[in-house]
Design a protein around this motif. Structure first.
Motif, PDB file in Angstrom:
ATOM      1  N   PHE A 207       4.842 -10.802  -5.090  1.00  0.00           N
ATOM      2  CA  PHE A 207       5.144 -11.518  -3.856  1.00  0.00           C
ATOM      3  C   PHE A 207       6.206 -10.762  -3.060  1.00  0.00           C
ATOM      4  CE2 PHE A 207       8.225 -14.342  -1.825  1.00  0.00           C
ATOM      5  CZ  PHE A 207       7.441 -14.917  -0.843  1.00  0.00           C
ATOM      6  N   LEU A 208       7.272 -10.375  -3.744  1.00  0.00           N
ATOM      7  CA  LEU A 208       8.359  -9.649  -3.096  1.00  0.00           C
ATOM      8  C   LEU A 208       7.882  -8.298  -2.569  1.00  0.00           C
ATOM      9  CD1 LEU A 208      11.351  -9.636  -2.379  1.00  0.00           C
ATOM     10  CD2 LEU A 208      11.818  -8.744  -4.659  1.00  0.00           C
ATOM     11  N   PHE A 209       7.086  -7.593  -3.355  1.00  0.00           N
ATOM     12  CA  PHE A 209       6.523  -6.313  -2.929  1.00  0.00           C
ATOM     13  C   PHE A 209       5.746  -6.477  -1.627  1.00  0.00           C
ATOM     14  CE2 PHE A 209       2.868  -3.486  -2.718  1.00  0.00           C
ATOM     15  CZ  PHE A 209       3.480  -2.239  -2.748  1.00  0.00           C
ATOM     16  N   GLY A 210       4.898  -7.490  -1.569  1.00  0.00           N
ATOM     17  CA  GLY A 210       4.096  -7.730  -0.369  1.00  0.00           C
ATOM     18  C   GLY A 210       4.957  -8.002   0.851  1.00  0.00           C
ATOM     19  N   LYS A 211       5.982  -8.828   0.684  1.00  0.00           N
ATOM     20  CA  LYS A 211       6.870  -9.143   1.802  1.00  0.00           C
ATOM     21  C   LYS A 211       7.650  -7.909   2.254  1.00  0.00           C
ATOM     22  CE  LYS A 211       5.916 -13.454   2.355  1.00  0.00           C
ATOM     23  NZ  LYS A 211       5.280 -13.938   3.580  1.00  0.00           N
ATOM     24  N   LEU A 212       8.132  -7.110   1.304  1.00  0.00           N
ATOM     25  CA  LEU A 212       8.854  -5.887   1.658  1.00  0.00           C
ATOM     26  C   LEU A 212       7.930  -4.881   2.340  1.00  0.00           C
ATOM     27  CD1 LEU A 212      11.074  -5.464  -1.518  1.00  0.00           C
ATOM     28  CD2 LEU A 212      11.834  -6.131   0.777  1.00  0.00           C
ATOM     29  N   PHE A 213       6.705  -4.767   1.844  1.00  0.00           N
ATOM     30  CA  PHE A 213       5.718  -3.867   2.448  1.00  0.00           C
ATOM     31  C   PHE A 213       5.427  -4.284   3.887  1.00  0.00           C
ATOM     32  CE2 PHE A 213       1.228  -2.794   3.327  1.00  0.00           C
ATOM     33  CZ  PHE A 213       1.345  -1.409   3.328  1.00  0.00           C
TER      34      PHE A 213
ATOM     35  N   GLY B  13       7.367  -5.885   5.865  1.00  0.00           N
ATOM     36  CA  GLY B  13       8.552  -5.571   6.660  1.00  0.00           C
ATOM     37  C   GLY B  13       8.658  -4.096   6.989  1.00  0.00           C
ATOM     38  N   LEU B  14       8.169  -3.249   6.089  1.00  0.00           N
ATOM     39  CA  LEU B  14       8.232  -1.801   6.335  1.00  0.00           C
ATOM     40  C   LEU B  14       7.252  -1.358   7.409  1.00  0.00           C
ATOM     41  CD1 LEU B  14       8.571  -0.217   2.772  1.00  0.00           C
ATOM     42  CD2 LEU B  14      10.195  -0.050   4.662  1.00  0.00           C
ATOM     43  N   HIS B  15       6.023  -1.816   7.344  1.00  0.00           N
ATOM     44  CA  HIS B  15       5.029  -1.317   8.304  1.00  0.00           C
ATOM     45  C   HIS B  15       4.989  -2.122   9.596  1.00  0.00           C
ATOM     46  CE1 HIS B  15       1.915  -4.393   7.766  1.00  0.00           C
ATOM     47  NE2 HIS B  15       2.068  -4.281   6.459  1.00  0.00           N
ATOM     48  N   LYS B  16       5.539  -3.335   9.573  1.00  0.00           N
ATOM     49  CA  LYS B  16       5.660  -4.170  10.779  1.00  0.00           C
ATOM     50  C   LYS B  16       4.358  -4.268  11.569  1.00  0.00           C
ATOM     51  CE  LYS B  16      10.547  -3.060  11.332  1.00  0.00           C
ATOM     52  NZ  LYS B  16      10.785  -1.965  10.432  1.00  0.00           N
ATOM     53  N   GLY B  17       3.242  -4.324  10.868  1.00  0.00           N
ATOM     54  CA  GLY B  17       1.951  -4.463  11.531  1.00  0.00           C
ATOM     55  C   GLY B  17       1.324  -3.166  11.998  1.00  0.00           C
TER      56      GLY B  17
ATOM     57  N   LEU C 299       1.114   3.331   9.763  1.00  0.00           N
ATOM     58  CA  LEU C 299       2.318   3.434   8.944  1.00  0.00           C
ATOM     59  C   LEU C 299       2.073   2.809   7.574  1.00  0.00           C
ATOM     60  CD1 LEU C 299       5.242   4.226   8.530  1.00  0.00           C
ATOM     61  CD2 LEU C 299       5.915   2.109   9.707  1.00  0.00           C
ATOM     62  N   GLY C 300       1.375   1.682   7.534  1.00  0.00           N
ATOM     63  CA  GLY C 300       1.030   1.054   6.262  1.00  0.00           C
ATOM     64  C   GLY C 300       0.205   1.978   5.389  1.00  0.00           C
ATOM     65  N   GLU C 301      -0.766   2.652   6.000  1.00  0.00           N
ATOM     66  CA  GLU C 301      -1.594   3.606   5.254  1.00  0.00           C
ATOM     67  C   GLU C 301      -0.758   4.771   4.741  1.00  0.00           C
ATOM     68  OE1 GLU C 301      -4.729   4.654   7.956  1.00  0.00           O
ATOM     69  OE2 GLU C 301      -5.813   2.781   7.599  1.00  0.00           O
ATOM     70  N   LEU C 302       0.178   5.248   5.561  1.00  0.00           N
ATOM     71  CA  LEU C 302       1.051   6.352   5.144  1.00  0.00           C
ATOM     72  C   LEU C 302       1.902   5.931   3.943  1.00  0.00           C
ATOM     73  CD1 LEU C 302       2.332   9.152   5.510  1.00  0.00           C
ATOM     74  CD2 LEU C 302       3.894   8.097   7.171  1.00  0.00           C
TER      75      LEU C 302
END
Length: 95
Positions: A64-70, A72-76, A80-83
């Motif tokens: 759950f925490l990983f998903g929320k942090l992820f 927050g990192l890619h911000k949609g 960037l999410g793929e990178l």
């Protein structure tokens, strides 16, 4: 303009950052354990029991925490999410 540091300063930066990373990991692990214990106590107080494992187990809370942090990192930002995922796959030797 790029800021330049001496070798000694670079070593100090890495050492300081490493100490704070380790402290952060310890606090996060403790927070996950505290959340699991608190949820389990509430389940018990409500008379809820589970035959296999608690829904608030540490693995679930970590995911759950990983998903929320992820998020927050890619911000949609899909690219960037793929990178980020590609970098993690390479770090793990998956790609």
């Amino acid at each position: 303009m790029t800021q330049e540091f001496t070798q000694e300063q670079q070593e100090q930066i890495v050492e300081i950052l490493s100490r704070h990373e380790e402290a952060l990991l310890k606090r996060v692990a403790a927070a996950i354990q505290e959340a699991q214990s608190a949820a389990d106590a509430e389940y018990s107080a409500q008379g809820l029991t589970f035959t296999q494992h608690s829904p608030a187990n540490a693995d679930y809370l970590s995911a759950f925490l990983f998903g929320k942090l992820f998020d927050g990192l890619h911000k949609g930002d899909k690219s960037l999410g793929e990178l980020i995922l590609t970098m993690e796959a390479k770090r793990l030797g998956i790609q």
